[in-house]
Design a protein around this motif. Structure first.
Motif, mmCIF file in Angstrom:
data_model
loop_
_atom_site.group_PDB
_atom_site.id
_atom_site.type_symbol
_atom_site.label_atom_id
_atom_site.label_comp_id
_atom_site.label_asym_id
_atom_site.label_seq_id
_atom_site.Cartn_x
_atom_site.Cartn_y
_atom_site.Cartn_z
ATOM 1 N N ILE A 1 -21.865 21.169 52.024
ATOM 2 C CA ILE A 1 -22.628 20.341 53.034
ATOM 3 C C ILE A 1 -22.672 19.050 52.109
ATOM 4 O O ILE A 1 -23.384 19.055 50.609
ATOM 5 C CB ILE A 1 -23.951 21.609 53.329
ATOM 6 C CG1 ILE A 1 -23.577 22.759 54.635
ATOM 7 C CG2 ILE A 1 -25.019 20.901 54.026
ATOM 8 C CD1 ILE A 1 -23.837 23.139 54.818
ATOM 9 N N GLU A 2 -22.711 18.184 53.022
ATOM 10 C CA GLU A 2 -23.140 16.526 51.888
ATOM 11 C C GLU A 2 -23.732 15.301 53.376
ATOM 12 O O GLU A 2 -23.912 15.520 54.378
ATOM 13 C CB GLU A 2 -22.005 15.674 52.258
ATOM 14 C CG GLU A 2 -22.173 14.598 51.308
ATOM 15 C CD GLU A 2 -20.045 14.001 51.445
ATOM 16 O OE1 GLU A 2 -20.461 12.508 52.185
ATOM 17 O OE2 GLU A 2 -19.872 14.208 51.496
ATOM 18 N N PHE A 3 -24.910 15.338 52.390
ATOM 19 C CA PHE A 3 -25.810 14.697 52.909
ATOM 20 C C PHE A 3 -26.719 13.736 52.629
ATOM 21 O O PHE A 3 -27.231 14.025 51.371
ATOM 22 C CB PHE A 3 -27.323 15.187 54.347
ATOM 23 C CG PHE A 3 -28.402 16.213 53.671
ATOM 24 C CD1 PHE A 3 -29.076 16.180 52.716
ATOM 25 C CD2 PHE A 3 -27.087 17.598 53.557
ATOM 26 C CE1 PHE A 3 -29.837 17.218 52.332
ATOM 27 C CE2 PHE A 3 -28.112 18.820 53.056
ATOM 28 C CZ PHE A 3 -28.777 18.791 52.349
ATOM 29 N N GLY A 4 -26.746 12.536 52.885
ATOM 30 C CA GLY A 4 -27.705 11.321 51.951
ATOM 31 C C GLY A 4 -29.283 11.675 52.333
ATOM 32 O O GLY A 4 -29.415 12.250 53.429
ATOM 33 N N VAL A 5 -29.445 11.112 51.596
ATOM 34 C CA VAL A 5 -30.930 11.916 50.369
ATOM 35 C C VAL A 5 -31.778 10.228 51.079
ATOM 36 O O VAL A 5 -31.303 10.011 50.018
ATOM 37 C CB VAL A 5 -31.586 12.914 50.044
ATOM 38 C CG1 VAL A 5 -32.277 13.002 49.649
ATOM 39 C CG2 VAL A 5 -30.611 13.674 49.919
ATOM 40 N N LYS A 6 -32.879 10.127 51.408
ATOM 41 C CA LYS A 6 -33.701 8.888 51.090
ATOM 42 C C LYS A 6 -35.485 9.017 50.883
ATOM 43 O O LYS A 6 -35.614 10.421 51.141
ATOM 44 C CB LYS A 6 -33.482 8.438 52.076
ATOM 45 C CG LYS A 6 -34.456 7.082 52.411
ATOM 46 C CD LYS A 6 -34.541 5.609 54.081
ATOM 47 C CE LYS A 6 -35.555 5.093 53.911
ATOM 48 N NZ LYS A 6 -35.430 4.188 55.104
ATOM 49 N N LEU A 7 -35.232 9.013 48.990
ATOM 50 C CA LEU A 7 -37.226 9.296 48.848
ATOM 51 C C LEU A 7 -37.893 8.313 49.240
ATOM 52 O O LEU A 7 -36.978 6.847 49.583
ATOM 53 C CB LEU A 7 -36.667 8.850 47.858
ATOM 54 C CG LEU A 7 -36.001 10.477 46.920
ATOM 55 C CD1 LEU A 7 -36.193 10.391 45.275
ATOM 56 C CD2 LEU A 7 -36.977 11.589 47.260
ATOM 57 N N THR A 8 -38.627 8.183 50.325
ATOM 58 C CA THR A 8 -40.189 7.458 50.464
ATOM 59 C C THR A 8 -41.265 8.206 49.650
ATOM 60 O O THR A 8 -41.486 9.373 49.307
ATOM 61 C CB THR A 8 -39.915 7.723 51.789
ATOM 62 O OG1 THR A 8 -40.730 9.006 52.189
ATOM 63 C CG2 THR A 8 -39.013 7.210 52.675
ATOM 64 N N ALA A 9 -42.649 7.577 49.773
ATOM 65 C CA ALA A 9 -43.420 7.801 48.951
ATOM 66 C C ALA A 9 -44.284 8.165 49.700
ATOM 67 O O ALA A 9 -45.041 9.230 49.816
ATOM 68 C CB ALA A 9 -44.114 6.562 48.464
ATOM 69 N N GLU A 10 -44.411 7.956 51.105
ATOM 70 C CA GLU A 10 -44.647 9.123 52.261
ATOM 71 C C GLU A 10 -44.616 10.207 52.548
ATOM 72 O O GLU A 10 -45.409 10.783 51.929
ATOM 73 C CB GLU A 10 -44.480 8.410 53.421
ATOM 74 C CG GLU A 10 -46.289 6.633 53.828
ATOM 75 C CD GLU A 10 -46.220 6.598 55.001
ATOM 76 O OE1 GLU A 10 -45.174 6.253 55.652
ATOM 77 O OE2 GLU A 10 -47.247 6.468 55.241
ATOM 78 N N ALA A 11 -43.094 10.281 52.968
ATOM 79 C CA ALA A 11 -42.530 11.420 53.307
ATOM 80 C C ALA A 11 -41.705 12.404 52.082
ATOM 81 O O ALA A 11 -41.770 13.284 52.498
ATOM 82 C CB ALA A 11 -42.181 11.602 55.013
ATOM 83 N N GLY A 12 -42.247 11.987 50.966
ATOM 84 C CA GLY A 12 -40.383 12.632 50.579
ATOM 85 C C GLY A 12 -39.298 12.778 50.486
ATOM 86 O O GLY A 12 -39.121 11.402 50.931
#
Length: 112
Positions: free
Chosen positions: A73-84
């Motif tokens: 399973i491959e998915f991109g991960v985006k990090l944000t200060a608000e939502a993690g």
């Protein structure tokens, strides 16, 4: 313009991440070479929801009728200060790639 957000790991180490959006959930942290934003949660905590999503997806594919030998399973991960951590999107849809594979058993031949 990207903004730098500092996440702390559960062990206390710093992980600096470039985020594209305004980080409303972060507070400014001064460093010798500029200003970072301090994330409101730890790096480990931010990734926990992604870990849970991966476990759920694996369970669906492993426990179904197909019974693959391997599941990727491959998915991109985006990090944000608000939502993690959030699953990143490509175009207008969430990004998720699933690869299932089977290894032929000894003594069997492919159909056809």
């Amino acid at each position: 313009m990207d903004e730098l957000v500092e996440f702390k790991t559960d062990g206390g180490a710093s992980v600096v991440v470039a985020v594209a959006e305004q980080s409303r959930g972060a507070r400014p942290v001064s460093r010798g070479d500029g200003v970072l934003r301090q994330a409101g949660q730890t790096f480990n905590g931010a990734l926990e929801s992604i870990h849970t999503a991966a476990e759920s997806a694996l369970r669906v594919f492993r426990d179904g009728e197909l019974k693959p030998d391997t599941v990727e399973i491959e998915f991109g991960v985006k990090l944000t200060a608000e939502a993690g951590a959030v699953i990143a999107k490509t175009s207008m849809e969430g990004h998720l790639v699933v690869k299932l594979s089977w290894t032929p058993s000894a003594g069997t031949t492919p159909a056809g």
